[in-house]
Write a protein that holds these residues in place. Structure first.
Motif, PDB file in Angstrom:
ATOM      1  N   TYR A  45       0.666  -1.173  -0.318  1.00 40.27           N
ATOM      2  CA  TYR A  45      -0.229  -0.059  -0.304  1.00 40.27           C
ATOM      3  C   TYR A  45       0.964   1.492  -0.114  1.00 40.27           C
ATOM      4  O   TYR A  45       0.303   2.182   0.413  1.00 40.27           O
ATOM      5  CB  TYR A  45      -0.679   0.633   0.945  1.00 40.27           C
ATOM      6  CG  TYR A  45      -1.921  -0.975   1.293  1.00 40.27           C
ATOM      7  CD1 TYR A  45      -2.778  -0.920   0.023  1.00 40.27           C
ATOM      8  CD2 TYR A  45      -1.432  -2.564   2.004  1.00 40.27           C
ATOM      9  CE1 TYR A  45      -3.478  -2.537  -0.141  1.00 40.27           C
ATOM     10  CE2 TYR A  45      -2.801  -2.877   2.152  1.00 40.27           C
ATOM     11  CZ  TYR A  45      -4.071  -3.451   1.087  1.00 40.27           C
ATOM     12  OH  TYR A  45      -4.390  -4.265   1.025  1.00 40.27           O
ATOM     13  N   TYR A 123       5.355  -0.019  18.421  1.00 43.78           N
ATOM     14  CA  TYR A 123       6.232   1.202  17.796  1.00 43.78           C
ATOM     15  C   TYR A 123       6.328   2.485  16.923  1.00 43.78           C
ATOM     16  O   TYR A 123       6.176   2.917  17.000  1.00 43.78           O
ATOM     17  CB  TYR A 123       7.735   0.298  16.826  1.00 43.78           C
ATOM     18  CG  TYR A 123       8.493  -0.471  18.464  1.00 43.78           C
ATOM     19  CD1 TYR A 123       8.273  -0.380  19.197  1.00 43.78           C
ATOM     20  CD2 TYR A 123       8.276  -2.173  17.649  1.00 43.78           C
ATOM     21  CE1 TYR A 123       9.162  -1.805  20.323  1.00 43.78           C
ATOM     22  CE2 TYR A 123       8.759  -3.193  18.710  1.00 43.78           C
ATOM     23  CZ  TYR A 123       9.802  -2.556  19.997  1.00 43.78           C
ATOM     24  OH  TYR A 123      10.305  -3.610  20.321  1.00 43.78           O
ATOM     25  N   ALA A 124       5.285   1.279  15.640  1.00 41.77           N
ATOM     26  CA  ALA A 124       4.881   2.740  14.652  1.00 41.77           C
ATOM     27  C   ALA A 124       3.559   3.633  15.445  1.00 41.77           C
ATOM     28  O   ALA A 124       4.537   5.252  15.539  1.00 41.77           O
ATOM     29  CB  ALA A 124       4.025   2.089  13.460  1.00 41.77           C
ATOM     30  N   GLU A 147      -3.271  10.003   4.692  1.00 41.42           N
ATOM     31  CA  GLU A 147      -3.403   9.564   3.871  1.00 41.42           C
ATOM     32  C   GLU A 147      -3.611   8.057   3.485  1.00 41.42           C
ATOM     33  O   GLU A 147      -2.175   7.617   3.426  1.00 41.42           O
ATOM     34  CB  GLU A 147      -3.356   9.631   2.276  1.00 41.42           C
ATOM     35  CG  GLU A 147      -4.164  11.577   2.426  1.00 41.42           C
ATOM     36  CD  GLU A 147      -3.739  12.075   0.925  1.00 41.42           C
ATOM     37  OE1 GLU A 147      -3.137  11.709  -0.339  1.00 41.42           O
ATOM     38  OE2 GLU A 147      -3.928  13.051   1.072  1.00 41.42           O
ATOM     39  N   LEU A 148      -4.524   7.541   3.232  1.00 39.31           N
ATOM     40  CA  LEU A 148      -4.101   5.669   3.158  1.00 39.31           C
ATOM     41  C   LEU A 148      -4.841   5.132   2.412  1.00 39.31           C
ATOM     42  O   LEU A 148      -6.013   6.118   1.785  1.00 39.31           O
ATOM     43  CB  LEU A 148      -4.179   4.639   4.760  1.00 39.31           C
ATOM     44  CG  LEU A 148      -4.802   5.471   5.901  1.00 39.31           C
ATOM     45  CD1 LEU A 148      -6.863   4.741   5.282  1.00 39.31           C
ATOM     46  CD2 LEU A 148      -4.665   4.768   7.317  1.00 39.31           C
ATOM     47  N   ARG A 161      -6.074   4.633  16.423  1.00 33.12           N
ATOM     48  CA  ARG A 161      -5.178   4.901  18.114  1.00 33.12           C
ATOM     49  C   ARG A 161      -4.284   6.365  18.505  1.00 33.12           C
ATOM     50  O   ARG A 161      -4.527   6.421  19.698  1.00 33.12           O
ATOM     51  CB  ARG A 161      -4.015   3.634  17.906  1.00 33.12           C
ATOM     52  CG  ARG A 161      -4.340   1.925  18.221  1.00 33.12           C
ATOM     53  CD  ARG A 161      -2.931   1.166  18.831  1.00 33.12           C
ATOM     54  NE  ARG A 161      -2.599   0.875  17.122  1.00 33.12           N
ATOM     55  CZ  ARG A 161      -3.180  -0.430  16.560  1.00 33.12           C
ATOM     56  NH1 ARG A 161      -4.192  -0.768  16.796  1.00 33.12           N
ATOM     57  NH2 ARG A 161      -2.248   0.351  15.539  1.00 33.12           N
TER      58      ARG A 161
HETATM   59  C1  LIG Z   1       1.127   0.898   9.387  1.00 31.98           C
HETATM   60  C2  LIG Z   1       2.442  -0.173  10.652  1.00 31.98           C
HETATM   61  C3  LIG Z   1       3.224   0.993  10.479  1.00 31.98           C
HETATM   62  C4  LIG Z   1       1.783  -0.528  11.224  1.00 31.98           C
HETATM   63  O1  LIG Z   1       2.118  -0.985  12.757  1.00 31.98           O
HETATM   64  P1  LIG Z   1       1.775  -1.988  13.968  1.00 31.98           P
HETATM   65  O2  LIG Z   1       3.255  -2.375  14.752  1.00 31.98           O
HETATM   66  O3  LIG Z   1      -0.038  -2.584  13.325  1.00 31.98           O
HETATM   67  O4  LIG Z   1       1.116  -0.187  14.292  1.00 31.98           O
HETATM   68  P2  LIG Z   1       1.174  -0.340  15.772  1.00 31.98           P
HETATM   69  O5  LIG Z   1       2.855   0.384  16.472  1.00 31.98           O
HETATM   70  O6  LIG Z   1       0.620   0.950  16.393  1.00 31.98           O
HETATM   71  O7  LIG Z   1       1.598  -1.693  16.592  1.00 31.98           O
HETATM   72  C5  LIG Z   1      -0.341  -2.017  17.023  1.00 31.98           C
HETATM   73  C6  LIG Z   1       0.351  -3.930  17.416  1.00 31.98           C
HETATM   74  O8  LIG Z   1       0.955  -3.613  18.298  1.00 31.98           O
HETATM   75  C7  LIG Z   1       0.603  -4.047  19.597  1.00 31.98           C
HETATM   76  N1  LIG Z   1       1.333  -3.876  20.660  1.00 31.98           N
HETATM   77  C8  LIG Z   1       1.585  -4.673  21.376  1.00 31.98           C
HETATM   78  N2  LIG Z   1       2.729  -4.023  22.524  1.00 31.98           N
HETATM   79  C9  LIG Z   1       1.786  -2.101  22.044  1.00 31.98           C
HETATM   80  C10 LIG Z   1       2.417  -1.803  23.178  1.00 31.98           C
HETATM   81  N3  LIG Z   1       3.544  -1.797  24.025  1.00 31.98           N
HETATM   82  N4  LIG Z   1       1.922  -0.536  22.422  1.00 31.98           N
HETATM   83  C11 LIG Z   1       1.110  -0.154  22.062  1.00 31.98           C
HETATM   84  N5  LIG Z   1       1.042  -1.633  21.098  1.00 31.98           N
HETATM   85  C12 LIG Z   1       0.985  -2.550  21.178  1.00 31.98           C
HETATM   86  C13 LIG Z   1      -1.135  -3.682  19.417  1.00 31.98           C
HETATM   87  O9  LIG Z   1      -1.875  -4.023  20.966  1.00 31.98           O
HETATM   88  C14 LIG Z   1      -1.478  -3.720  18.105  1.00 31.98           C
HETATM   89  O10 LIG Z   1      -1.704  -5.335  18.385  1.00 31.98           O
HETATM   90  P3  LIG Z   1      -2.482  -5.779  16.608  1.00 31.98           P
HETATM   91  O11 LIG Z   1      -2.079  -5.121  15.522  1.00 31.98           O
HETATM   92  O12 LIG Z   1      -2.933  -7.342  17.144  1.00 31.98           O
HETATM   93  O13 LIG Z   1      -3.968  -4.900  17.115  1.00 31.98           O
HETATM   94  C15 LIG Z   1       2.872  -1.516   9.211  1.00 31.98           C
HETATM   95  O14 LIG Z   1       1.614  -2.209   9.630  1.00 31.98           O
HETATM   96  C16 LIG Z   1       3.148  -0.952   7.815  1.00 31.98           C
HETATM   97  O15 LIG Z   1       4.457  -0.674   7.966  1.00 31.98           O
HETATM   98  N6  LIG Z   1       2.768  -1.346   6.941  1.00 31.98           N
HETATM   99  C17 LIG Z   1       3.108  -1.738   5.972  1.00 31.98           C
HETATM  100  C18 LIG Z   1       3.464   0.263   5.364  1.00 31.98           C
HETATM  101  C19 LIG Z   1       2.380   0.733   4.986  1.00 31.98           C
HETATM  102  O16 LIG Z   1       1.574  -0.069   4.762  1.00 31.98           O
HETATM  103  N7  LIG Z   1       2.494   1.726   5.610  1.00 31.98           N
HETATM  104  C20 LIG Z   1       1.124   2.539   5.560  1.00 31.98           C
HETATM  105  C21 LIG Z   1       0.963   3.703   4.694  1.00 31.98           C
HETATM  106  S1  LIG Z   1      -0.195   4.892   4.753  1.00 31.98           S
END
Ligand SMILES: CC(C)(COP(=O)(O)OP(=O)(O)OC[C@H]1O[C@@H](n2cnc3c(N)ncnc32)[C@H](O)[C@@H]1OP(=O)(O)O)[C@@H](O)C(=O)NCCC(=O)NCCS
Length: 198
Positions: A45, A123-124, A147-148, A161
């Motif tokens: 994406y 982490y994100a 935007e996504l 979140r």
């Molecule tokens: C979009 C993206 C950055 C999200 O990453 P992510 O790790 O899911 O996001 P977060 O940092 O918010 O982490 C959330 C998850 O960590 C978990 N988590 C574990 N420990 C945590 C803590 N200490 N604090 C917060 N969340 C925690 C949450 O419960 C959640 O889990 P779930 O996905 O099972 O519900 C990642 O999927 C990505 O890089 N995708 C590919 C690139 C992309 O598409 N980018 C965006 C373009 S618009």
């Protein structure tokens, strides 16, 4: 009358969050960035296709020189580094993007990418929250949006979140990777950010 954003903003010293360091990229980060930017699943994406190592090296060099937000289109693409633990060395696990979309309207845009091996730990979100703190508390922007592709559920969840609200859903507004795709827009205002984080 709007409060003008405090610009230029120069990203200098690394920024430490609870578990991460956000800093300018350096050419030494190329292998870590290549490890995720070369993957089909990561790029599904994103607006670019998986990159070769040479392409990543070129981009990392460009990003390392993007240090200052002053005018529309200026951006930061910060390395998100996870600290070393025990015998495991520190490494770049992703990056945080931020750009000024309109100085006149005090408005920016945020983005994020994480290596899948490090997803699911918050982490994100931690990195994005640090970037929003810069946008609202240091620069004093009025609004930030993301935007996504609405099929990108992990990105949608991250917006929510962070306290961002769905503001738009454009239907098939983009020809993207071989087909028509929708665009979702999520936004947050400074007063909302301050309200949640004060
Ligand atoms: C979009 C993206 C950055 C999200 O990453 P992510 O790790 O899911 O996001 P977060 O940092 O918010 O982490 C959330 C998850 O960590 C978990 N988590 C574990 N420990 C945590 C803590 N200490 N604090 C917060 N969340 C925690 C949450 O419960 C959640 O889990 P779930 O996905 O099972 O519900 C990642 O999927 C990505 O890089 N995708 C590919 C690139 C992309 O598409 N980018 C965006 C373009 S618009």
């Amino acid at each position: 009358m709007i409060d003008s954003p405090v610009l230029p903003f120069v990203f200098g010293e690394p920024l430490h969050t609870e578990r991460l360091t956000l800093r300018l990229m350096t050419p030494a980060d190329t292998d870590d960035v290549y490890a995720y930017q070369s993957r089909e699943d990561v790029c599904r994406y994103l607006l670019f296709d998986p990159r070769t190592r040479d392409e990543v090296a070129t981009k990392v060099a460009e990003h390392s020189r993007a240090t200052t937000l002053e005018m529309d289109g200026d951006y930061l693409q910060l390395a998100v580094e996870l600290a070393a633990t025990g015998d495991v060395p520190g490494r770049v696990i992703g990056d945080s993007y931020f750009t000024i979309t309109s100085v006149e309207n005090s408005h920016g845009e945020i983005g994020w990418t994480l290596h899948p091996d490090f997803a699911g730990h918050g982490y994100a979100r931690e990195a994005a929250a640090a970037v929003l703190a810069i946008a609202f508390e240091e620069i004093g922007l009025h609004r930030v949006h993301a935007e996504l592709d609405p099929r990108n559920h992990s990105s949608v969840a991250l917006c929510k979140r962070l306290g961002m609200r769905e503001e738009a859903f454009f239907v098939e507004d983009m020809y993207f990777k071989g087909g028509w795709a929708d665009t979702g827009v999520y936004g947050i205002l400074r007063k909302e950010w301050v309200g949640v984080n004060s």
